[in-house]
Design an enzyme around this catalytic site. Structure first.
Site, PDB file in Angstrom:
ATOM      1  N   ARG A   8       1.032  -1.673   8.501  1.00 51.61           N
ATOM      2  CA  ARG A   8      -0.601  -1.012   9.089  1.00 51.61           C
ATOM      3  C   ARG A   8      -0.430  -0.806  10.557  1.00 51.61           C
ATOM      4  O   ARG A   8       0.354  -1.394  11.129  1.00 51.61           O
ATOM      5  CB  ARG A   8      -1.601  -1.934   8.736  1.00 51.61           C
ATOM      6  CG  ARG A   8      -1.972  -2.436   7.230  1.00 51.61           C
ATOM      7  CD  ARG A   8      -3.088  -3.273   7.095  1.00 51.61           C
ATOM      8  NE  ARG A   8      -3.159  -3.609   5.808  1.00 51.61           N
ATOM      9  CZ  ARG A   8      -2.647  -4.810   5.049  1.00 51.61           C
ATOM     10  NH1 ARG A   8      -1.853  -5.602   5.806  1.00 51.61           N
ATOM     11  NH2 ARG A   8      -2.998  -5.021   4.014  1.00 51.61           N
ATOM     12  N   LYS A  33      -5.965  -8.575   7.803  1.00 47.49           N
ATOM     13  CA  LYS A  33      -6.600  -8.545   6.748  1.00 47.49           C
ATOM     14  C   LYS A  33      -6.649  -9.997   6.004  1.00 47.49           C
ATOM     15  O   LYS A  33      -6.558 -10.137   4.905  1.00 47.49           O
ATOM     16  CB  LYS A  33      -6.589  -7.527   5.481  1.00 47.49           C
ATOM     17  CG  LYS A  33      -6.859  -6.162   6.109  1.00 47.49           C
ATOM     18  CD  LYS A  33      -6.790  -5.018   4.998  1.00 47.49           C
ATOM     19  CE  LYS A  33      -7.201  -3.821   5.589  1.00 47.49           C
ATOM     20  NZ  LYS A  33      -7.288  -2.727   4.665  1.00 47.49           N
ATOM     21  N   HIS A 104      -1.114   5.779   7.742  1.00 45.49           N
ATOM     22  CA  HIS A 104      -1.462   4.950   6.359  1.00 45.49           C
ATOM     23  C   HIS A 104      -0.262   5.900   5.316  1.00 45.49           C
ATOM     24  O   HIS A 104       0.170   5.475   4.381  1.00 45.49           O
ATOM     25  CB  HIS A 104      -2.701   5.190   5.812  1.00 45.49           C
ATOM     26  CG  HIS A 104      -3.003   4.159   4.684  1.00 45.49           C
ATOM     27  ND1 HIS A 104      -2.875   2.854   4.807  1.00 45.49           N
ATOM     28  CD2 HIS A 104      -3.169   4.700   3.413  1.00 45.49           C
ATOM     29  CE1 HIS A 104      -2.954   2.169   3.524  1.00 45.49           C
ATOM     30  NE2 HIS A 104      -2.925   3.420   2.530  1.00 45.49           N
ATOM     31  N   ARG A 107       2.925   4.152   5.200  1.00 44.65           N
ATOM     32  CA  ARG A 107       2.755   3.035   4.387  1.00 44.65           C
ATOM     33  C   ARG A 107       2.742   3.365   2.989  1.00 44.65           C
ATOM     34  O   ARG A 107       3.361   2.815   2.048  1.00 44.65           O
ATOM     35  CB  ARG A 107       1.532   2.246   4.775  1.00 44.65           C
ATOM     36  CG  ARG A 107       1.320   1.031   3.992  1.00 44.65           C
ATOM     37  CD  ARG A 107      -0.040   0.302   4.672  1.00 44.65           C
ATOM     38  NE  ARG A 107      -0.561  -0.636   4.091  1.00 44.65           N
ATOM     39  CZ  ARG A 107      -0.036  -2.028   3.678  1.00 44.65           C
ATOM     40  NH1 ARG A 107       0.878  -2.222   4.420  1.00 44.65           N
ATOM     41  NH2 ARG A 107      -0.741  -2.681   2.937  1.00 44.65           N
ATOM     42  N   HIS A 130      -0.475  -7.668   0.528  1.00 46.59           N
ATOM     43  CA  HIS A 130      -1.778  -7.141   0.029  1.00 46.59           C
ATOM     44  C   HIS A 130      -2.116  -8.773  -0.864  1.00 46.59           C
ATOM     45  O   HIS A 130      -1.237  -9.277  -1.275  1.00 46.59           O
ATOM     46  CB  HIS A 130      -1.777  -6.513  -1.264  1.00 46.59           C
ATOM     47  CG  HIS A 130      -1.712  -4.904  -0.762  1.00 46.59           C
ATOM     48  ND1 HIS A 130      -1.326  -3.914  -1.708  1.00 46.59           N
ATOM     49  CD2 HIS A 130      -2.086  -4.560   0.341  1.00 46.59           C
ATOM     50  CE1 HIS A 130      -1.361  -2.811  -0.833  1.00 46.59           C
ATOM     51  NE2 HIS A 130      -1.821  -3.043   0.355  1.00 46.59           N
ATOM     52  N   TYR A 139      -1.480   2.656  -4.931  1.00 46.51           N
ATOM     53  CA  TYR A 139       0.175   3.360  -4.651  1.00 46.51           C
ATOM     54  C   TYR A 139       1.006   3.805  -5.918  1.00 46.51           C
ATOM     55  O   TYR A 139       2.023   3.952  -5.558  1.00 46.51           O
ATOM     56  CB  TYR A 139       0.700   2.314  -3.953  1.00 46.51           C
ATOM     57  CG  TYR A 139       0.149   1.951  -2.608  1.00 46.51           C
ATOM     58  CD1 TYR A 139       0.242   2.864  -1.449  1.00 46.51           C
ATOM     59  CD2 TYR A 139      -0.438   0.630  -2.356  1.00 46.51           C
ATOM     60  CE1 TYR A 139      -0.377   2.540  -0.114  1.00 46.51           C
ATOM     61  CE2 TYR A 139      -0.927   0.261  -1.175  1.00 46.51           C
ATOM     62  CZ  TYR A 139      -1.022   1.173  -0.015  1.00 46.51           C
ATOM     63  OH  TYR A 139      -1.887   1.006   1.057  1.00 46.51           O
TER      64      TYR A 139
END
Length: 158
Positions: A8, A33, A104, A107, A130, A139
């Protein structure tokens, strides 16, 4: 960093000089995150690009520990907006049919590449940092045409 490791923009912005272990060829990534930190092998392409940046572009004499700094003083670490502007400036003129020309999408290209090379959603989820596999499912839609375009960019001349 955005494409090879699927980082990110905030993770690139927070990358510290001490996060690069040149002897062990490892990069330490503090995931955002709430995810736990990860170690990645420092690929020759990424390592060479960072060395080139440190020698040729990073402002000399800065006491800041972040790897990537602004080019105009007073020097400070890059933020998400700066990274977006840099990537957008490169990708937007290419006039691809993509929703966003920001970090992004790189990514996303990284995740798409992993899907197309046979990695499971669980492996990709772990790779991208994640916490839940459901986050990775977005994705799984593949756009090969634009993925090939990203792969063909000669990032060294930019």
């Amino acid at each position: 960093l955005l494409t090879v490791y699927g980082l990110r923009s905030s993770e690139v912005a927070y990358l510290q000089l001490d996060d690069l272990d040149w002897q062990k060829e490892i990069i330490y990534v503090r995931r955002s995150k709430g995810c736990k930190p990860q170690l990645f092998p420092l690929t020759p392409t990424v390592g060479d690009a960072i060395i080139h940046y440190l020698k040729e572009a990073r402002p000399n004499g800065s006491s800041l520990r972040e790897v990537f700094l602004t080019q105009i003083g007073p020097y400070k670490k890059l933020n998400n907006s700066s990274i977006y502007a840099i990537i957008n400036k490169i990708l937007k003129p290419m006039d691809w049919n993509i929703k966003s020309c920001g970090p992004h999408c790189l990514r996303y290209a990284s995740a798409t590449y992993l899907i197309n090379t046979g990695f499971s959603l669980k492996e990709i989820s772990d790779y991208l940092g994640h916490q839940k596999i459901d986050t990775t499912r977005i994705y799984s839609k593949v756009d090969l045409t634009n993925l090939y375009k990203v792969a063909d960019i000669n990032w060294e001349i930019l």
